[in-house]
Design an enzyme around this catalytic site. Sequence first.
Site, PDB file in Angstrom:
ATOM      1  N   VAL A  17      -0.846  -3.875   1.125  1.00 20.86           N
ATOM      2  CA  VAL A  17      -0.206  -4.833   0.225  1.00 20.86           C
ATOM      3  C   VAL A  17       0.184  -6.093   0.976  1.00 20.86           C
ATOM      4  O   VAL A  17      -0.116  -7.214   0.547  1.00 20.86           O
ATOM      5  CB  VAL A  17       1.029  -4.208  -0.455  1.00 20.86           C
ATOM      6  CG1 VAL A  17       1.718  -5.245  -1.354  1.00 20.86           C
ATOM      7  CG2 VAL A  17       0.629  -2.988  -1.276  1.00 20.86           C
ATOM      8  N   THR A 124       6.743  -0.252  -4.508  1.00 23.65           N
ATOM      9  CA  THR A 124       7.060   0.480  -5.730  1.00 23.65           C
ATOM     10  C   THR A 124       8.428   1.137  -5.576  1.00 23.65           C
ATOM     11  O   THR A 124       8.687   1.802  -4.570  1.00 23.65           O
ATOM     12  CB  THR A 124       5.991   1.542  -6.023  1.00 23.65           C
ATOM     13  OG1 THR A 124       4.701   0.920  -6.016  1.00 23.65           O
ATOM     14  CG2 THR A 124       6.218   2.180  -7.385  1.00 23.65           C
ATOM     15  N   GLU A 147       2.435  -4.618  -7.890  1.00 21.12           N
ATOM     16  CA  GLU A 147       1.077  -4.945  -7.452  1.00 21.12           C
ATOM     17  C   GLU A 147       0.127  -3.902  -8.024  1.00 21.12           C
ATOM     18  O   GLU A 147       0.468  -2.733  -8.165  1.00 21.12           O
ATOM     19  CB  GLU A 147       0.998  -5.012  -5.920  1.00 21.12           C
ATOM     20  CG  GLU A 147       1.565  -3.816  -5.171  1.00 21.12           C
ATOM     21  CD  GLU A 147       0.599  -2.653  -5.051  1.00 21.12           C
ATOM     22  OE1 GLU A 147      -0.594  -2.854  -5.322  1.00 21.12           O
ATOM     23  OE2 GLU A 147       1.039  -1.554  -4.701  1.00 21.12           O
ATOM     24  N   GLU A 151      -7.851  -0.140  -3.108  1.00 20.82           N
ATOM     25  CA  GLU A 151      -7.970  -0.062  -1.652  1.00 20.82           C
ATOM     26  C   GLU A 151      -9.340  -0.585  -1.231  1.00 20.82           C
ATOM     27  O   GLU A 151     -10.369  -0.238  -1.804  1.00 20.82           O
ATOM     28  CB  GLU A 151      -7.803   1.388  -1.187  1.00 20.82           C
ATOM     29  CG  GLU A 151      -7.599   1.516   0.318  1.00 20.82           C
ATOM     30  CD  GLU A 151      -7.139   2.904   0.724  1.00 20.82           C
ATOM     31  OE1 GLU A 151      -7.437   3.291   1.862  1.00 20.82           O
ATOM     32  OE2 GLU A 151      -6.506   3.591  -0.092  1.00 20.82           O
ATOM     33  N   LYS A 202       5.029  -0.673 -13.535  1.00 19.79           N
ATOM     34  CA  LYS A 202       4.306  -0.137 -12.377  1.00 19.79           C
ATOM     35  C   LYS A 202       4.175   1.386 -12.457  1.00 19.79           C
ATOM     36  O   LYS A 202       3.086   1.941 -12.282  1.00 19.79           O
ATOM     37  CB  LYS A 202       5.030  -0.541 -11.090  1.00 19.79           C
ATOM     38  CG  LYS A 202       4.479   0.083  -9.820  1.00 19.79           C
ATOM     39  CD  LYS A 202       3.050  -0.325  -9.530  1.00 19.79           C
ATOM     40  CE  LYS A 202       2.576   0.237  -8.203  1.00 19.79           C
ATOM     41  NZ  LYS A 202       1.216  -0.182  -7.864  1.00 19.79           N
ATOM     42  N   ASN A 206       0.451   3.502 -13.226  1.00 24.90           N
ATOM     43  CA  ASN A 206      -0.165   4.483 -12.347  1.00 24.90           C
ATOM     44  C   ASN A 206      -0.157   5.877 -12.962  1.00 24.90           C
ATOM     45  O   ASN A 206      -1.083   6.668 -12.746  1.00 24.90           O
ATOM     46  CB  ASN A 206       0.526   4.491 -10.982  1.00 24.90           C
ATOM     47  CG  ASN A 206      -0.077   3.467 -10.032  1.00 24.90           C
ATOM     48  OD1 ASN A 206      -1.059   2.813 -10.369  1.00 24.90           O
ATOM     49  ND2 ASN A 206       0.501   3.317  -8.862  1.00 24.90           N
ATOM     50  N   GLY A 255      -5.572  12.220  -5.912  1.00 28.35           N
ATOM     51  CA  GLY A 255      -4.775  12.394  -4.701  1.00 28.35           C
ATOM     52  C   GLY A 255      -4.395  11.035  -4.179  1.00 28.35           C
ATOM     53  O   GLY A 255      -4.035  10.149  -4.949  1.00 28.35           O
ATOM     54  N   CYS A 258      -0.657   6.585  -3.920  1.00 31.29           N
ATOM     55  CA  CYS A 258       0.123   5.992  -5.012  1.00 31.29           C
ATOM     56  C   CYS A 258       0.276   6.879  -6.245  1.00 31.29           C
ATOM     57  O   CYS A 258       1.397   7.067  -6.737  1.00 31.29           O
ATOM     58  CB  CYS A 258      -0.495   4.658  -5.421  1.00 31.29           C
ATOM     59  SG  CYS A 258      -0.351   3.387  -4.146  1.00 31.29           S
ATOM     60  N   ASP A 262       4.032   8.052  -7.549  1.00 28.55           N
ATOM     61  CA  ASP A 262       4.551   7.273  -8.672  1.00 28.55           C
ATOM     62  C   ASP A 262       4.742   8.156  -9.900  1.00 28.55           C
ATOM     63  O   ASP A 262       5.708   7.995 -10.658  1.00 28.55           O
ATOM     64  CB  ASP A 262       3.610   6.113  -8.992  1.00 28.55           C
ATOM     65  CG  ASP A 262       3.603   5.063  -7.891  1.00 28.55           C
ATOM     66  OD1 ASP A 262       4.300   5.256  -6.874  1.00 28.55           O
ATOM     67  OD2 ASP A 262       2.891   4.049  -8.032  1.00 28.55           O
ATOM     68  N   LYS A 312     -11.093   6.742  -0.945  1.00 22.88           N
ATOM     69  CA  LYS A 312     -11.922   5.691  -1.498  1.00 22.88           C
ATOM     70  C   LYS A 312     -12.845   5.111  -0.436  1.00 22.88           C
ATOM     71  O   LYS A 312     -12.613   5.251   0.752  1.00 22.88           O
ATOM     72  CB  LYS A 312     -11.054   4.570  -2.072  1.00 22.88           C
ATOM     73  CG  LYS A 312     -10.097   5.027  -3.153  1.00 22.88           C
ATOM     74  CD  LYS A 312      -9.217   3.869  -3.596  1.00 22.88           C
ATOM     75  CE  LYS A 312      -8.214   4.306  -4.640  1.00 22.88           C
ATOM     76  NZ  LYS A 312      -7.335   3.202  -5.053  1.00 22.88           N
TER      77      LYS A 312
END
Length: 314
Positions: A17, A124, A147, A151, A202, A206, A255, A258, A262, A312
């Site tokens: 971030v 967050t 945000e 990634e 936020k 998520n 997984g 975030c 969250d 990712k």
Amino acid sequence: MKENKIKKVSIFGAGYVGCALAGAISHKYQVDLYDTDPKKIDLLKANISPIQDEFFQKTLKKNKKNIFSKINSKITLKDCDLCILCLPTNYEDHKKGFDTSILEKEIKRIKNLNNKIPILIKSTVPVGFTDSQNKKFQSSNILFSPEFLREGMALEDNLNPSRIIIGGSKKHRKNLIKFLSSLSINNPPLIEMESSEAELVKLFSNSYLAMRVAFFNELDSFSFEKGFEIKRIIEGISSDPRIGNYYNNPSFGFGGYCLPKDLKQLSSQLSSDSSHLIKSIDKSNQARFEFISKKIIDLKPSSVGIYRLQMKSA
């Protein structure tokens, strides 16, 4: 819009971030990028990105005159117009909530150095955190902006945001939303609200993505057991424009960093009477893990190979 008054920014946290935001800001303004990790600072000073983001690496070399990396213990805030906090807030099961101690420590340090500098939280946080900090310091210049980054594509998403949301007092959020919108090269919706509302955006965003993953995983598990062709079924469902052909690829389960934390944070802040759906998402995800694991075990393989250990592509 009137001219933005912010010209020099201090960012705390050189992770995905923080670095991506520094890259976006460096196209027009000066940035001091602070971190407690000397290895990250050394990499940045050598114009090497500490995150896997090819776009940021190119930007770092191109705009090196505008990015100044510094160790966190040497905070000066000289000529600083805005402090942005991009620090970790890990979920702690025993507390049933985010650990915001790092954020609180930095807010206190900044306030002690210069109480007038606006502070923008990008980390967050629990719903109500920003309000609680303003009350603690008897201020109104601590704000929150969520945000929404992929990634490996974090800088690109900062330059082409899907929306820009700023939460806080009307007195300060007007100037901050001008500043954030000045970074974008597209024309995103600009949405102002209270800080607690922005924090909720936020967490629910998520949690919705986690729910969507769980939904298509349950569909895949059912289809697998019945011998149905999952690709055709997903195509048929996703052709409805209200559903859309995206974020619908069955997987082992969600997984990463975030989504799980969250979702847990939101679930912990919702009452049992109003959060039946939210609280079921994690249970569905755990069931998917168990379903796939059992299917693998039932095959009685002599060995199991796992391709890629990261969530990712980078």
